[in-house]
Write a protein that holds these residues in place. Structure first.
Motif, short mmCIF file in Angstrom:
data_model
loop_
_atom_site.label_atom_id
_atom_site.label_comp_id
_atom_site.label_asym_id
_atom_site.label_seq_id
_atom_site.Cartn_x
_atom_site.Cartn_y
_atom_site.Cartn_z
N ARG A 252 -34.52 28.35 -18.45
CA ARG A 252 -34.13 28.34 -17.04
C ARG A 252 -32.63 28.54 -16.89
NH1 ARG A 252 -37.52 23.31 -14.49
NH2 ARG A 252 -39.55 24.31 -14.43
N LEU A 253 -31.85 27.91 -17.77
CA LEU A 253 -30.40 28.07 -17.70
C LEU A 253 -30.01 29.53 -17.94
CD1 LEU A 253 -29.14 24.88 -19.55
CD2 LEU A 253 -28.94 25.38 -17.12
N GLU B 162 -30.63 31.59 -14.84
CA GLU B 162 -29.68 31.30 -13.76
C GLU B 162 -28.27 31.84 -14.09
OE1 GLU B 162 -28.75 27.44 -11.18
OE2 GLU B 162 -30.78 27.60 -12.00
N TYR C 149 -25.99 20.62 -12.17
CA TYR C 149 -26.56 20.81 -10.82
C TYR C 149 -28.05 20.49 -10.79
CZ TYR C 149 -28.04 23.12 -6.54
OH TYR C 149 -28.59 23.38 -5.32
N HIS C 150 -28.75 20.79 -11.87
CA HIS C 150 -30.19 20.54 -11.93
C HIS C 150 -30.51 19.21 -12.59
CE1 HIS C 150 -31.35 24.37 -10.25
NE2 HIS C 150 -30.48 24.96 -11.04
N SER C 151 -29.61 18.27 -12.49
CA SER C 151 -29.81 16.89 -12.97
C SER C 151 -30.19 16.83 -14.44
CB SER C 151 -30.87 16.18 -12.13
OG SER C 151 -30.52 16.20 -10.78
N GLN C 152 -29.65 17.71 -15.24
CA GLN C 152 -29.86 17.75 -16.69
C GLN C 152 -31.34 17.91 -17.04
OE1 GLN C 152 -27.95 14.31 -18.38
NE2 GLN C 152 -25.93 15.06 -17.86
N ARG C 153 -32.07 18.66 -16.23
CA ARG C 153 -33.50 18.84 -16.46
C ARG C 153 -33.86 20.25 -16.93
NH1 ARG C 153 -35.84 14.18 -15.55
NH2 ARG C 153 -35.21 12.94 -13.78
N HIS C 154 -32.98 21.23 -16.72
CA HIS C 154 -33.29 22.60 -17.11
C HIS C 154 -33.02 22.81 -18.60
CE1 HIS C 154 -34.29 23.70 -13.18
NE2 HIS C 154 -33.58 24.80 -13.03
N CYS D 293 -24.53 24.61 -14.14
CA CYS D 293 -25.96 24.73 -13.81
C CYS D 293 -26.74 23.55 -14.36
CB CYS D 293 -26.54 26.03 -14.38
SG CYS D 293 -26.01 27.51 -13.53
N PHE D 294 -26.39 23.14 -15.57
CA PHE D 294 -27.08 22.01 -16.20
C PHE D 294 -26.88 20.74 -15.39
CE2 PHE D 294 -27.53 18.74 -19.54
CZ PHE D 294 -28.78 19.09 -20.01
N ALA E 97 -31.63 18.42 -22.40
CA ALA E 97 -32.45 18.40 -21.19
C ALA E 97 -33.36 17.18 -21.19
CB ALA E 97 -33.28 19.67 -21.10
#
Length: 194
Positions: free
Chosen positions: A65-66, A69, A56-61, A53-54, A93
């Motif tokens: 949020r993680l 998800e 997939y979200h371009s290391q922004r979450h 997940c981290f 993040a």
């Protein structure tokens, strides 16, 4: 030092069965420990889900949020455990810098025009004072739109506007030209903008 580690270190000097007998350890238990130590440990599924997940979200979450998800995927895990996994893998993040476009060129060498609205009462009739400004609007696909607006100070209604993808010099003047063409104000109109 554990008994099994001691046996592993001395195995080249003496037979393993003899070392196990002296230390009162079953040889089968020693060999089971050795097999377990040599097998790579499988990473728990929730930790894999956190890292995926981290990424997939371009290391922004972040952890909030993680957690939402990963819990939606069926893993019961809290923020602190997620934080430990991220720290163990050296992940942090990334916070994007907020973008604030410049709409005013503050050149100190330019002479400022005096503000003629200061100290004057609010106009009592329309088309006496117009004020203008530029703002920016975020686009859904990314980027910005620039909006120039002229407002009648008495009626508080927009009298002219122009919107574009870029901010050329004639953005404000085109909005003013449109307002003048539609409203046709009398002589003495005071136009103010920064």
């Amino acid at each position: 030092m554990s008994t099994y580690r001691y046996i592993a270190q001395r195995a080249s000097q003496a037979p393993v069965r003899q070392l196990c007998q002296v230390l009162h350890v079953a040889p089968a238990a020693y060999y089971a420990w050795q097999r377990h130590r040599q097998q790579p440990r499988a990473e728990p599924a929730w930790q894999v889900a956190v890292r995926e997940c981290f990424a997939y979200h371009s290391q922004r979450h972040g952890t909030r949020r993680l957690r939402a998800e990963v819990q939606a995927q069926g893993h019961a895990v809290g923020r602190w455990r997620i934080r430990r996994v991220l720290k163990a893998h050296g992940l942090r993040a990334q916070q994007p810098r907020s973008f604030v476009p410049r709409t005013t060129d503050s050149d100190p060498a330019m002479r400022a025009v005096p503000n003629r609205l200061l100290g004057q009462p609010a106009p009592t009739a329309p088309n006496r004072v117009w004020v203008g400004d530029i703002t920016y609007l975020p686009r859904q696909g990314g980027g910005w739109l620039y909006l120039a607006v002229w407002l009648d100070r008495c009626s508080r209604k927009i009298v002219g506007w122009d919107v574009r993808d870029t901010m050329p010099e004639d953005l404000v003047s085109e909005a003013l030209r449109r307002a003048l063409a539609v409203r046709r104000p009398p002589a003495g109109l005071l136009v103010h903008s920064d």
